[in-house]
Design a protein around this motif. Structure first.
Motif, short mmCIF file in Angstrom:
data_model
loop_
_atom_site.label_atom_id
_atom_site.label_comp_id
_atom_site.label_asym_id
_atom_site.label_seq_id
_atom_site.Cartn_x
_atom_site.Cartn_y
_atom_site.Cartn_z
N SER A 12 0.99 -1.20 -0.03
CA SER A 12 0.21 0.24 0.00
C SER A 12 0.58 1.27 0.28
N THR A 13 1.87 1.22 0.77
CA THR A 13 2.86 1.96 0.67
C THR A 13 3.49 2.34 -0.46
N ASN A 14 3.96 1.40 -1.07
CA ASN A 14 4.78 1.55 -2.72
C ASN A 14 3.53 2.40 -3.53
N GLN A 15 1.89 2.01 -3.39
CA GLN A 15 1.55 2.46 -4.22
C GLN A 15 1.16 3.44 -4.14
N ARG A 16 1.09 4.35 -2.99
CA ARG A 16 0.52 5.52 -2.59
C ARG A 16 2.42 6.21 -3.15
N LEU A 17 3.44 5.69 -2.74
CA LEU A 17 4.28 6.28 -3.40
C LEU A 17 5.26 7.07 -4.37
N THR A 18 4.13 5.59 -5.79
CA THR A 18 4.86 5.90 -7.16
C THR A 18 3.09 6.47 -7.34
N LYS A 19 2.23 7.02 -6.79
CA LYS A 19 1.33 7.83 -7.74
C LYS A 19 1.91 9.43 -7.16
N LEU A 20 2.32 9.29 -5.75
CA LEU A 20 3.19 10.90 -5.58
C LEU A 20 4.74 11.39 -5.95
N GLU A 21 4.95 10.19 -6.72
CA GLU A 21 6.46 10.24 -7.80
C GLU A 21 5.90 10.87 -8.70
N THR A 22 4.31 9.91 -9.62
CA THR A 22 4.50 10.84 -10.64
C THR A 22 3.62 12.33 -10.46
N ALA A 23 2.97 12.06 -9.79
CA ALA A 23 2.06 13.36 -9.09
C ALA A 23 3.57 14.60 -9.51
N THR A 24 4.27 14.39 -8.72
CA THR A 24 5.76 15.64 -8.62
C THR A 24 6.71 15.67 -10.51
N ASP A 25 6.27 14.25 -10.43
CA ASP A 25 7.06 14.69 -11.83
C ASP A 25 6.28 15.22 -13.38
N LYS A 26 4.53 15.46 -12.49
CA LYS A 26 3.82 16.43 -13.86
C LYS A 26 3.97 17.62 -13.72
N HIS A 27 4.82 18.21 -11.56
CA HIS A 27 4.58 19.07 -11.45
C HIS A 27 5.90 19.88 -11.91
N ASP A 28 6.88 18.90 -11.52
CA ASP A 28 7.53 19.29 -12.20
C ASP A 28 7.91 20.02 -13.49
N VAL A 29 7.28 19.23 -14.43
CA VAL A 29 7.25 19.66 -15.65
C VAL A 29 6.48 20.55 -15.82
N ARG A 30 5.19 20.99 -15.27
CA ARG A 30 4.42 22.03 -15.39
C ARG A 30 5.11 23.05 -14.96
N LEU A 31 5.98 22.91 -14.03
CA LEU A 31 6.62 24.36 -13.73
C LEU A 31 7.84 24.25 -14.21
N ALA A 32 8.56 23.88 -15.04
CA ALA A 32 9.64 24.12 -16.19
C ALA A 32 9.06 25.13 -17.30
N ARG A 33 7.68 24.69 -17.34
CA ARG A 33 7.14 24.84 -19.07
C ARG A 33 6.72 26.17 -18.06
N ILE A 34 6.06 26.93 -17.02
CA ILE A 34 6.16 28.28 -16.60
C ILE A 34 7.43 28.19 -15.95
N GLU A 35 8.47 28.20 -16.41
CA GLU A 35 9.67 28.74 -16.02
C GLU A 35 10.48 29.29 -17.66
N GLU A 36 9.92 28.54 -18.53
CA GLU A 36 10.14 28.74 -19.45
C GLU A 36 9.58 30.25 -20.86
N HIS A 37 8.08 29.66 -19.94
CA HIS A 37 7.35 31.31 -20.93
C HIS A 37 7.73 32.21 -19.74
N VAL A 38 7.77 32.07 -18.45
CA VAL A 38 8.31 33.68 -17.75
C VAL A 38 10.25 34.44 -18.38
N ILE A 39 10.72 32.93 -18.74
CA ILE A 39 11.58 33.82 -19.06
C ILE A 39 11.89 34.24 -21.29
N VAL A 40 11.23 33.88 -21.69
CA VAL A 40 10.96 33.92 -22.78
C VAL A 40 10.22 35.55 -22.74
N ASN A 41 8.94 35.53 -21.70
CA ASN A 41 8.04 36.94 -22.07
C ASN A 41 9.56 37.78 -21.12
#
Length: 84
Positions: free
Chosen positions: A50-79
């Motif tokens: 159960s803990t491993n499943q939750r950890l996998t979900k958290l890692e997936t969510a963190t990866d998605k947030h990292d991608v979004r953050l990188a896109r936002i940072e790129e957008h800010v730099i471009v602007n």
């Protein structure tokens, strides 16, 4: 002499029987303990899965947030570059 030999044989037999009875009781107690240990191990295994499943979900969510953050940072730099 036969009486002494018979008495010794009977005493030895009784002693062995008592030892086997105690050994049987010890084995039965050990068996009960092992059943409990196996139940605890099964519970721990389920908790870990159960803990491993939750950890996998958290890692997936963190990866998605990292991608979004990188896109936002790129957008800010471009602007910022466009404003200069």
């Amino acid at each position: 002499m036969t009486y002494v030999k018979t008495s010794i044989t009977n005493a030895a037999h009784d002693s062995n029987q008592a030892e086997f009875d105690r050994l049987g009781d010890s084995i039965a107690q050990l068996n009960q303990t092992m059943i409990k240990v196996n139940m605890v191990l099964d519970s721990l295994k389920a908790d870990r899965e159960s803990t491993n499943q939750r950890l996998t979900k958290l890692e997936t969510a963190t990866d998605k947030h990292d991608v979004r953050l990188a896109r936002i940072e790129e957008h800010v730099i471009v602007n910022k570059g466009d404003k200069k």
